[in-house]
Design a protein around this motif. Structure first.
Motif, PDB file in Angstrom:
ATOM      1  N   ARG A  52       0.831  -1.207   0.000  1.00  0.00           N
ATOM      2  CA  ARG A  52       0.000   0.000   0.000  1.00  0.00           C
ATOM      3  C   ARG A  52       0.865   1.256   0.000  1.00  0.00           C
ATOM      4  N   GLU A  53       1.917   1.253   0.813  1.00  0.00           N
ATOM      5  CA  GLU A  53       2.797   2.419   0.884  1.00  0.00           C
ATOM      6  C   GLU A  53       3.461   2.690  -0.465  1.00  0.00           C
ATOM      7  N   VAL A  54       3.931   1.624  -1.120  1.00  0.00           N
ATOM      8  CA  VAL A  54       4.590   1.782  -2.415  1.00  0.00           C
ATOM      9  C   VAL A  54       3.604   2.274  -3.462  1.00  0.00           C
ATOM     10  N   GLN A  55       2.405   1.733  -3.456  1.00  0.00           N
ATOM     11  CA  GLN A  55       1.380   2.158  -4.423  1.00  0.00           C
ATOM     12  C   GLN A  55       1.040   3.632  -4.246  1.00  0.00           C
ATOM     13  N   GLN A  56       0.938   4.074  -2.997  1.00  0.00           N
ATOM     14  CA  GLN A  56       0.646   5.487  -2.742  1.00  0.00           C
ATOM     15  C   GLN A  56       1.778   6.381  -3.218  1.00  0.00           C
ATOM     16  N   THR A  57       3.015   5.948  -2.994  1.00  0.00           N
ATOM     17  CA  THR A  57       4.168   6.740  -3.425  1.00  0.00           C
ATOM     18  C   THR A  57       4.203   6.872  -4.941  1.00  0.00           C
ATOM     19  N   ILE A  58       3.957   5.755  -5.635  1.00  0.00           N
ATOM     20  CA  ILE A  58       3.958   5.785  -7.100  1.00  0.00           C
ATOM     21  C   ILE A  58       2.825   6.664  -7.609  1.00  0.00           C
ATOM     22  N   ALA A  59       1.652   6.569  -6.973  1.00  0.00           N
ATOM     23  CA  ALA A  59       0.501   7.375  -7.397  1.00  0.00           C
ATOM     24  C   ALA A  59       0.763   8.865  -7.219  1.00  0.00           C
ATOM     25  N   LYS A  60       1.456   9.229  -6.103  1.00  0.00           N
ATOM     26  CA  LYS A  60       1.756  10.651  -5.865  1.00  0.00           C
ATOM     27  C   LYS A  60       2.702  11.201  -6.922  1.00  0.00           C
ATOM     28  N   ARG A  61       3.576  10.346  -7.454  1.00  0.00           N
ATOM     29  CA  ARG A  61       4.489  10.796  -8.507  1.00  0.00           C
ATOM     30  C   ARG A  61       3.802  10.883  -9.856  1.00  0.00           C
ATOM     31  N   GLY A  62       2.580  10.410  -9.935  1.00  0.00           N
ATOM     32  CA  GLY A  62       1.844  10.456 -11.190  1.00  0.00           C
ATOM     33  C   GLY A  62       2.235   9.367 -12.166  1.00  0.00           C
ATOM     34  N   ALA A  63       2.985   8.370 -11.712  1.00  0.00           N
ATOM     35  CA  ALA A  63       3.420   7.288 -12.593  1.00  0.00           C
ATOM     36  C   ALA A  63       2.366   6.181 -12.608  1.00  0.00           C
ATOM     37  N   SER A  64       2.395   5.382 -13.661  1.00  0.00           N
ATOM     38  CA  SER A  64       1.453   4.276 -13.770  1.00  0.00           C
ATOM     39  C   SER A  64       1.961   3.082 -12.969  1.00  0.00           C
ATOM     40  N   LEU A  65       1.039   2.356 -12.364  1.00  0.00           N
ATOM     41  CA  LEU A  65       1.395   1.208 -11.538  1.00  0.00           C
ATOM     42  C   LEU A  65       1.625  -0.025 -12.407  1.00  0.00           C
ATOM     43  N   GLU A 117       2.707  16.052  15.721  1.00  0.00           N
ATOM     44  CA  GLU A 117       1.255  15.833  15.681  1.00  0.00           C
ATOM     45  C   GLU A 117       0.720  16.009  14.259  1.00  0.00           C
ATOM     46  N   GLN A 118       1.216  17.015  13.558  1.00  0.00           N
ATOM     47  CA  GLN A 118       0.789  17.214  12.167  1.00  0.00           C
ATOM     48  C   GLN A 118       1.245  16.059  11.289  1.00  0.00           C
ATOM     49  N   PHE A 119       2.428  15.536  11.593  1.00  0.00           N
ATOM     50  CA  PHE A 119       2.950  14.382  10.857  1.00  0.00           C
ATOM     51  C   PHE A 119       2.051  13.171  11.063  1.00  0.00           C
ATOM     52  N   ARG A 120       1.619  12.975  12.316  1.00  0.00           N
ATOM     53  CA  ARG A 120       0.701  11.867  12.603  1.00  0.00           C
ATOM     54  C   ARG A 120      -0.601  12.036  11.826  1.00  0.00           C
ATOM     55  N   ARG A 125      -4.295  10.601   7.307  1.00  0.00           N
ATOM     56  CA  ARG A 125      -5.050  10.960   6.093  1.00  0.00           C
ATOM     57  C   ARG A 125      -4.660  10.082   4.914  1.00  0.00           C
ATOM     58  N   ASP A 126      -3.403   9.618   4.918  1.00  0.00           N
ATOM     59  CA  ASP A 126      -2.946   8.725   3.848  1.00  0.00           C
ATOM     60  C   ASP A 126      -3.290   7.266   4.125  1.00  0.00           C
ATOM     61  N   GLY A 127      -3.997   7.030   5.248  1.00  0.00           N
ATOM     62  CA  GLY A 127      -4.367   5.666   5.596  1.00  0.00           C
ATOM     63  C   GLY A 127      -3.246   4.851   6.195  1.00  0.00           C
ATOM     64  N   LEU A 128      -2.231   5.527   6.741  1.00  0.00           N
ATOM     65  CA  LEU A 128      -1.080   4.838   7.324  1.00  0.00           C
ATOM     66  C   LEU A 128      -1.071   5.023   8.829  1.00  0.00           C
ATOM     67  N   SER A 129      -0.666   4.004   9.527  1.00  0.00           N
ATOM     68  CA  SER A 129      -0.614   4.038  10.979  1.00  0.00           C
ATOM     69  C   SER A 129       0.674   4.698  11.450  1.00  0.00           C
ATOM     70  N   TYR A 130       0.570   5.563  12.466  1.00  0.00           N
ATOM     71  CA  TYR A 130       1.756   6.194  13.039  1.00  0.00           C
ATOM     72  C   TYR A 130       2.676   5.147  13.649  1.00  0.00           C
ATOM     73  N   ARG A 134       6.450   4.489  12.615  1.00  0.00           N
ATOM     74  CA  ARG A 134       7.505   4.537  13.633  1.00  0.00           C
ATOM     75  C   ARG A 134       8.358   3.267  13.582  1.00  0.00           C
ATOM     76  N   GLU A 135       7.691   2.119  13.418  1.00  0.00           N
ATOM     77  CA  GLU A 135       8.419   0.856  13.328  1.00  0.00           C
ATOM     78  C   GLU A 135       9.290   0.819  12.081  1.00  0.00           C
ATOM     79  N   GLN A 136       8.775   1.375  10.978  1.00  0.00           N
ATOM     80  CA  GLN A 136       9.567   1.393   9.753  1.00  0.00           C
ATOM     81  C   GLN A 136      10.805   2.274   9.910  1.00  0.00           C
ATOM     82  N   VAL A 137      10.669   3.403  10.603  1.00  0.00           N
ATOM     83  CA  VAL A 137      11.832   4.269  10.849  1.00  0.00           C
ATOM     84  C   VAL A 137      12.860   3.523  11.697  1.00  0.00           C
TER      85      VAL A 137
END
Length: 430
Positions: A52-65, A117-120, A125-130, A134-137
């Motif tokens: 899901r994270e990768v798909q959102q990143t690609i979509a934000k760049r305007g590239a085709s999946l 807080e704004q980051f959270r 809003r992007d459907g991602l859990s804080y 945090r675990e990914q970081v």
């Protein structure tokens, strides 16, 4: 006839088994293993989340999946490589504290112009859990430290490699000055007659004289230039000298900012360049101080106050004529300078802790400081001299070293990742 207790319980057991079967039939698997990696596993939920994270990143760049099954395989391979590195980190005892993780999250938020807080909120809003972010970081911090230990520390760049790079055309280009330029082009069509060429040259010379007398370059470019950027005042952006055709590559370095070159004949016509600005390659002057010191550290057998009093006695002895160097050899607990009589040689003040730097700045050359405290203990210092040093060559050497290290790191990292992937036991179940 007696009834066995087991016979009485059998209907209950059978009922329980039947009930258990019914309950089991209604359970739906919510997760499953998609890969076994050495001593760990990757779950479908992990794959789905990263997908899901990768798909959102690609979509934000305007590239085709790409097709989902192709993307899933690529994402799973990325997770496998990450998992191998995390296991290496775990075996190496690499741990990320909560404080380090909090600081990293704050830094990410600040880079994006947000509070935590704004980051959270943005993640939500992007459907991602804080918590997932945090675990990914944390995972990325562990992986970074693993790479530092296994890859970065074994990269060596020799002095000869640095000098060869500085002498190469590529090195000169990458580390040279950059110039922001504008141009005016007076065209000369291919196959033009001598008279046409002479007329173009006279026009270029006339423009050059106007510019030397203060005419506005941008206005002349808009009205007279045939260049592609004429309507932008002739501005062509930042260029390195090596990117300019002869003889401009040799002329531009000596040109003051704001000045123009004489018209130069090129295959397309006569060109006048204006130097609007320049950056990089400048002379770097660094203030250095020649200083020596005596360091005394409090310990279990010498209290803070006793250490201060000893520093005061040493100060008094030096003031009375005792030799600083001999006292440093006898008393100083700085192993890096004690044998040299406390001499730190010429040093950049920015390399020192604030307490030491401040006292050093306030002490005139040839004078001794009163005893003072830093995080390392109690000091007495003497300033032997001050100078301004041109460190341009050292700066360029450091730049070259960084370029070469980064180049070697990228190559070494890819080889190391292939190696650990080949050596790991991996079984995929997609």
């Amino acid at each position: 006839m007696k009834t066995k207790l087991s016979d009485c319980l059998r209907p209950l057991l059978l009922g329980a088994l039947l009930l258990g079967s019914c309950v089991q039939a209604e359970v739906r698997p919510i997760d499953r293993v998609v890969a076994i990696v050495d001593n760990d596993v990757i779950m479908q939920s992990q794959l789905d989340q990263r997908l899901r994270e990768v798909q959102q990143t690609i979509a934000k760049r305007g590239a085709s999946l790409p097709p989902e099954h192709v993307l899933s395989q690529q994402v799973l391979e990325r997770l496998i490589i990450e998992n191998i590195q995390l296991q290496i980190g775990d075996r190496s005892g690499i741990r990320i504290t909560d404080e380090e993780l909090n600081q990293a999250i704050e830094a990410i938020a600040q880079r994006n112009g947000m509070t935590v807080e704004q980051f959270r909120g943005a993640l939500s809003r992007d459907g991602l859990s804080y918590e997932d972010a945090r675990e990914q970081v944390r995972r990325e911090m562990v992986i970074s430290r693993v790479r530092q230990r296994r890859v970065a520390e074994r990269i060596q760049v020799s002095d000869q490699e640095v000098q060869n790079f500085l002498a190469s055309d590529l090195g000169k280009m990458q580390l040279s000055e950059e110039f922001r330029l504008a141009n005016i082009l007076i065209p000369v069509p291919e196959g033009s007659s001598p008279s046409t060429i002479q007329a173009a040259e006279r026009q270029a010379q006339d423009l050059y004289q106007q510019l030397k007398q203060g005419a506005d370059f941008a206005q002349l470019a808009i009205s007279r230039s045939a260049g592609e950027t004429a309507l932008e005042g002739g501005e062509i952006g930042w260029r390195k000298a090596a990117q300019l055709p002869p003889p401009f590559d040799g002329m531009i370095g000596a040109l003051p900012v704001g000045d123009v070159t004489e018209p130069v004949r090129t295959p397309g016509g006569f060109i006048i360049l204006k130097l609007l600005d320049k950056r990089g390659g400048e002379t770097l002057v660094r203030d250095e101080v020649h200083v020596r010191h005596i360091l005394l550290k409090p310990s279990e057998i010498r209290s803070e106050e006793e250490t201060r009093r000893l520093a005061q006695r040493i100060y008094d002895r030096i003031q009375s004529g005792d030799d600083f160097a001999e006292l440093a050899k006898s008393y100083s607990e700085d192993p890096g300078s004690a044998l040299n009589g406390g001499d730190l040689n010429w040093i950049d003040p920015n390399a020192l802790v604030p307490e030491f730097r401040q006292v050093m700045a306030q002490t005139p050359a040839g004078q001794l400081s009163q005893p003072f405290k830093s995080p390392y203990g109690w000091h007495v210092l003497e300033v032997l001299g001050r100078r301004a040093t041109d460190s341009s060559s050292q700066f360029r050497e450091q730049q070259a070293l960084n370029v070469l290290r980064n180049r070697k790191y990228d190559e070494e990292l890819q080889a190391w990742l292939r190696q650990i992937r080949d050596e790991a036991y991996v079984e995929t179940k997609l």
